[in-house]
Design a protein around this motif. Sequence first.
Motif, short mmCIF file in Angstrom:
data_model
loop_
_atom_site.label_atom_id
_atom_site.label_comp_id
_atom_site.label_asym_id
_atom_site.label_seq_id
_atom_site.Cartn_x
_atom_site.Cartn_y
_atom_site.Cartn_z
N ALA A 125 0.94 -1.25 -0.07
CA ALA A 125 0.16 0.07 0.18
C ALA A 125 0.88 1.19 -0.07
CB ALA A 125 -0.95 0.01 1.31
N GLU A 126 1.93 1.19 0.49
CA GLU A 126 2.92 2.42 0.86
C GLU A 126 3.53 2.58 -0.39
OE1 GLU A 126 3.81 2.28 5.54
OE2 GLU A 126 5.06 1.06 4.14
N MET A 127 3.62 1.78 -1.39
CA MET A 127 4.21 1.86 -2.85
C MET A 127 3.48 2.78 -3.68
SD MET A 127 7.13 0.36 -2.99
CE MET A 127 8.09 -1.38 -2.39
N ASN A 128 2.21 2.91 -3.32
CA ASN A 128 1.34 3.94 -4.24
C ASN A 128 1.74 3.64 -5.56
OD1 ASN A 128 -0.29 5.83 -4.16
ND2 ASN A 128 0.95 7.67 -4.32
N VAL A 129 1.39 2.54 -6.12
CA VAL A 129 1.53 2.19 -7.40
C VAL A 129 0.26 0.98 -7.85
CG1 VAL A 129 3.98 2.91 -7.87
CG2 VAL A 129 3.12 0.30 -7.15
N ASP A 130 0.08 1.32 -9.15
CA ASP A 130 -0.98 0.27 -9.49
C ASP A 130 -0.62 -1.13 -9.44
OD1 ASP A 130 -2.86 2.37 -9.80
OD2 ASP A 130 -2.35 2.64 -11.96
N PRO A 131 -1.24 -2.18 -9.21
CA PRO A 131 -0.72 -3.62 -9.34
C PRO A 131 -0.62 -4.11 -10.89
CG PRO A 131 -3.13 -3.47 -8.75
CD PRO A 131 -2.70 -2.03 -8.78
N ILE A 132 0.06 -5.01 -10.97
CA ILE A 132 0.42 -5.41 -12.39
C ILE A 132 -0.89 -6.12 -13.00
CG2 ILE A 132 2.11 -6.88 -13.64
CD1 ILE A 132 3.10 -4.31 -12.60
N VAL A 133 -1.15 -6.21 -14.13
CA VAL A 133 -2.16 -6.89 -14.75
C VAL A 133 -1.61 -7.30 -16.05
CG1 VAL A 133 -4.01 -5.79 -13.42
CG2 VAL A 133 -3.23 -4.98 -15.64
N ILE A 134 -2.43 -8.51 -16.39
CA ILE A 134 -1.92 -8.76 -18.03
C ILE A 134 -3.31 -9.61 -18.42
CG2 ILE A 134 -1.10 -11.03 -17.24
CD1 ILE A 134 1.12 -10.73 -19.27
N THR A 135 -3.15 -9.45 -19.96
CA THR A 135 -4.31 -10.15 -20.48
C THR A 135 -3.69 -11.00 -21.35
OG1 THR A 135 -5.51 -8.09 -20.97
CG2 THR A 135 -6.12 -9.87 -22.19
N PRO A 136 -3.70 -12.43 -21.00
CA PRO A 136 -2.93 -13.56 -21.64
C PRO A 136 -3.04 -13.32 -23.31
CG PRO A 136 -3.46 -14.29 -19.69
CD PRO A 136 -4.16 -13.08 -19.83
N THR A 137 -2.05 -13.50 -24.23
CA THR A 137 -2.11 -13.81 -25.60
C THR A 137 -3.29 -14.80 -25.95
OG1 THR A 137 0.04 -12.93 -25.49
CG2 THR A 137 -1.11 -13.52 -27.63
N THR A 138 -3.43 -15.80 -25.06
CA THR A 138 -4.18 -16.95 -25.53
C THR A 138 -5.71 -16.50 -25.15
OG1 THR A 138 -3.82 -17.78 -23.26
CG2 THR A 138 -2.41 -18.80 -24.89
N LEU A 139 -5.99 -15.62 -24.81
CA LEU A 139 -7.37 -15.09 -24.64
C LEU A 139 -7.81 -14.24 -25.86
CD1 LEU A 139 -7.46 -14.37 -20.77
CD2 LEU A 139 -8.18 -16.36 -22.08
N ILE A 140 -9.18 -14.00 -25.89
CA ILE A 140 -9.53 -13.16 -26.83
C ILE A 140 -9.12 -11.51 -26.53
CG2 ILE A 140 -11.57 -14.56 -27.77
CD1 ILE A 140 -13.56 -12.89 -25.84
N MET A 141 -9.10 -10.90 -27.52
CA MET A 141 -8.30 -9.59 -27.38
C MET A 141 -9.33 -8.73 -26.53
SD MET A 141 -5.54 -9.72 -28.77
CE MET A 141 -5.06 -7.96 -28.50
N ASP A 142 -10.64 -8.76 -26.46
CA ASP A 142 -11.27 -8.00 -25.46
C ASP A 142 -11.49 -8.41 -24.19
OD1 ASP A 142 -12.88 -10.07 -26.40
OD2 ASP A 142 -14.72 -8.91 -26.80
#
Length: 342
Positions: free
Chosen positions: A310-327
């Motif tokens: 919480a003290e880092m004050n940055v957004d968490p890492i997220v990813i959309t795997p290439t194996t999933l549909i683009m949307d």
Amino acid sequence: RVLSKLSDDAFISVLFDIVDLAFTTHSLLPRWQHVTQLMLEKGKGPGIENLRVIQLLEADLNWLLRFLWSKKLERHATEAGVYNQAQFASPGKLCQSAILNKVLFFDILRQNRHYGALIDNDATAAFDRVLPALCVVTCKQLGMPKHAQRFFFKMLRNTIYTTTTAHGRSAKTYSAIANPNVPGQGVMQGGGASLSNYKSQQLPVLRAIERHGTPAVFQHVSKVKAKFRRWVSGFSDDISLFVNELGVRASRLDEDLPISQRLRNAVQLNLERYEEYFFTSGGSLNLKKCFYYYIGFMWTGTEWRYRSNAEMNVDPIVITPTTLIMDAAPQPVQWYEADDAQ
């Protein structure tokens, strides 16, 4: 092991003659084309989601694959300096060495009070997603003769599989080319050549990360010696990505932002690049087993301590795997507290 204990070398001589003829003509013995698969517990209980599927090959065929790929090819590639030094599933190295790399990374961050991050990636069905046609090229780059690799490719394509359970062996079969339009992939879980083929296919992935990714940069306190860079470290399909403050500053990424935000953006880009490169070689990340640490420090007035997430004050890492549909919606990656990295 049995043949090595025989006093008469005739059996070994005959076996090598069969192997030489099979490789020269790309011909498989009929019994080599039949493989059965079964499930073993991984120590997590008998639930089907906790079982490991392995294939059982003919003993002499599996010995041959292990001898040529796991012994000869591995040794040749290692001595020729072809393998990436960060891949510790190689002759003369230990799986503990990959862990030690991570421990030393955290130690250096703690000594210098620098920001840093480590991402642990796990592959989904690693050996089952290897592309055999691509391995023909990548194993040749390591030194495997073309006719040997083509033999292995033909074996994978023509193998007939059955399934064995406590009730017996299945009457029906399947093969990789049952549907020629969508051939099956993979290099057999439990096969003697599986790890070598997997690693050969991952070599271009690691090289691409080292060319385009943001590294962790280390410098001796004397500042006399040259800087040392490290992008990845891993054992087999478990690959860790390193990033630290010096690496971010050297890459000059987002120079107008605070270092904590710059590091977060570098971690995001590195993970996205690795996932895309990994996908092009047939792989897919198991996001349920992927996680990362984000390391930062603060002075309390009496001692240094880790910053909480919480003290880092940055957004968490997220990813959309290439194996999933683009949307598809981006998926979060597990973010562990820095104290858990002790």
